[in-house]
Design an enzyme around this catalytic site. Structure first.
Site, PDB file in Angstrom:
ATOM      1  N   GLU A 225       0.810  -1.224   0.000  1.00 54.99           N
ATOM      2  CA  GLU A 225       0.000   0.000   0.000  1.00 54.99           C
ATOM      3  C   GLU A 225       0.842   1.272   0.000  1.00 54.99           C
ATOM      4  O   GLU A 225       1.836   1.392   0.716  1.00 54.99           O
ATOM      5  CB  GLU A 225      -0.926   0.001   1.222  1.00 54.99           C
ATOM      6  CG  GLU A 225      -1.976   1.080   1.182  1.00 54.99           C
ATOM      7  CD  GLU A 225      -3.273   0.650   1.843  1.00 54.99           C
ATOM      8  OE1 GLU A 225      -4.161   1.496   1.995  1.00 54.99           O
ATOM      9  OE2 GLU A 225      -3.408  -0.542   2.200  1.00 54.99           O
TER      10      GLU A 225
ATOM     11  N   LYS B 252      -1.323  -0.811  -3.881  1.00 60.15           N
ATOM     12  CA  LYS B 252      -2.616  -0.605  -3.237  1.00 60.15           C
ATOM     13  C   LYS B 252      -2.838   0.891  -3.008  1.00 60.15           C
ATOM     14  O   LYS B 252      -2.017   1.560  -2.371  1.00 60.15           O
ATOM     15  CB  LYS B 252      -2.620  -1.363  -1.910  1.00 60.15           C
ATOM     16  CG  LYS B 252      -3.972  -1.821  -1.420  1.00 60.15           C
ATOM     17  CD  LYS B 252      -3.785  -2.763  -0.238  1.00 60.15           C
ATOM     18  CE  LYS B 252      -5.108  -3.167   0.361  1.00 60.15           C
ATOM     19  NZ  LYS B 252      -4.906  -3.982   1.569  1.00 60.15           N
TER      20      LYS B 252
END
Length: 314
Positions: free
Chosen positions: A90, A126
């Site tokens: 992420e 992400k």
């Protein structure tokens, strides 16, 4: 002997929602997802202290941001030694409204993976499903960097992600249900009336009705009934506690979702003005998206502090 988990694997790709290597090894998923909260939890465990130390040693700039990037990639590397597929890494939630910042950070992360000998084909970047995040994903996808659009709570977000040709989306089942429980004063829902389940079913139907190739990966489950109600969804990312519960349930699981059952939903036109209007009109989606970004940011800040302390002790 068959069980819930084994039967689910016949028609859905199982993804482990954890940063814990032992759990990933135990359940043998195809892929794994991480987020700032999961990495923070793992980094605080004694058995992973060596990874924190290695991240500090590897970071060329010695800045906290540089160490965090190293830490994310080192966890990803270890996970990829276990899973045969991909790992989702992420981007800092503080970049959720910064298209160019998100693109730059995504390329830094991919560069670190490639420097360690891992190709970008095994990584999903992400990104929060804000308008700015979706635009970043569109550019990254055009450059061959696959993206996982997360914190997704609405059809407007799902349509915009599909238009951007995102590789994968992560609609959050449990968080949607949480909001409706509070708003409606409910303690529970049957699986078929569960708002989170219904949201993912509708998105899945829209994608299959319109031959959209973006992968639908249900996420954020509160109980195994929600998972069973989405059996057949492209991917499901599941926490270790629920994987354990399903593995110990000897019953056979029946498929619920399949492309053949798509209802033929009409295409939806989505531009920025429509997206922002639809999000504004959807209190649940607006509140849960903002809350999710705040939560991941808070855990990102805690991770910064953890790294600073570790550097001082090094």
């Amino acid at each position: 002997m068959s069980n819930n988990l084994e039967s689910l694997k016949k028609f859905t790709t199982i993804v482990a929602d954890t940063g814990d290597f032992e759990s990933i090894q135990q359940y043998q998923p195809q892929d794994a997802t991480t987020n700032p909260s999961l990495i923070l939890k793992a980094a605080q465990q004694e058995e992973y202290q060596h990874i924190v130390d290695q991240a500090i040693a590897n970071a060329p700039e010695k800045s906290v941001d540089s160490v965090i990037d190293q830490l994310l990639v080192l966890f990803g590397q270890e996970i990829l030694k276990i899973v045969p597929g991909r790992v989702s890494t992420e981007v800092d939630a503080r970049l959720s409204f910064d298209t160019q910042g998100t693109i730059a950070k995504a390329k830094e992360i991919i560069g670190l993976y490639e420097a360690s000998g891992i190709s970008k084909e095994r990584i999903l970047i992400k990104i929060a499903s804000t308008w700015e995040g979706i635009r970043a994903a569109e550019i990254l996808q055009g450059e061959g960097i696959d993206c996982n659009l997360t914190l997704l709570f609405s059809m407007a977000q799902a349509v915009a992600c599909a238009d951007a040709k995102s590789f994968l989306i992560s609609p959050f089942v449990g968080r949607i249900t949480d909001w409706y429980k509070k708003a409606e004063g409910r303690d529970s829902y049957t699986p078929d009336e569960d708002p989170g389940v219904k949201s993912v079913r509708k998105i899945y139907d829209y994608y299959k009705s319109n031959d959209i190739q973006t992968v639908v990966m249900g996420a954020s489950f509160r109980n195994s009934d929600q998972i069973k109600a989405l059996a057949g969804c492209d991917n499901l990312t599941i926490a270790p506690s629920l994987l354990d519960e399903m593995e110990n349930d000897p019953s056979e699981l029946k498929r619920v979702l399949s492309p053949e059952n798509a209802t033929g939903m009409a295409p939806i036109t989505m531009d920025e003005a429509t997206f922002r209007w639809e999000m504004n009109a959807d209190a649940m989606a607006t509140e849960k998206l903002a809350e999710g970004i705040r939560q991941f940011t808070a855990d990102g800040i805690k991770l910064d502090s953890l790294i600073q302390q570790a550097r001082q002790q090094a």
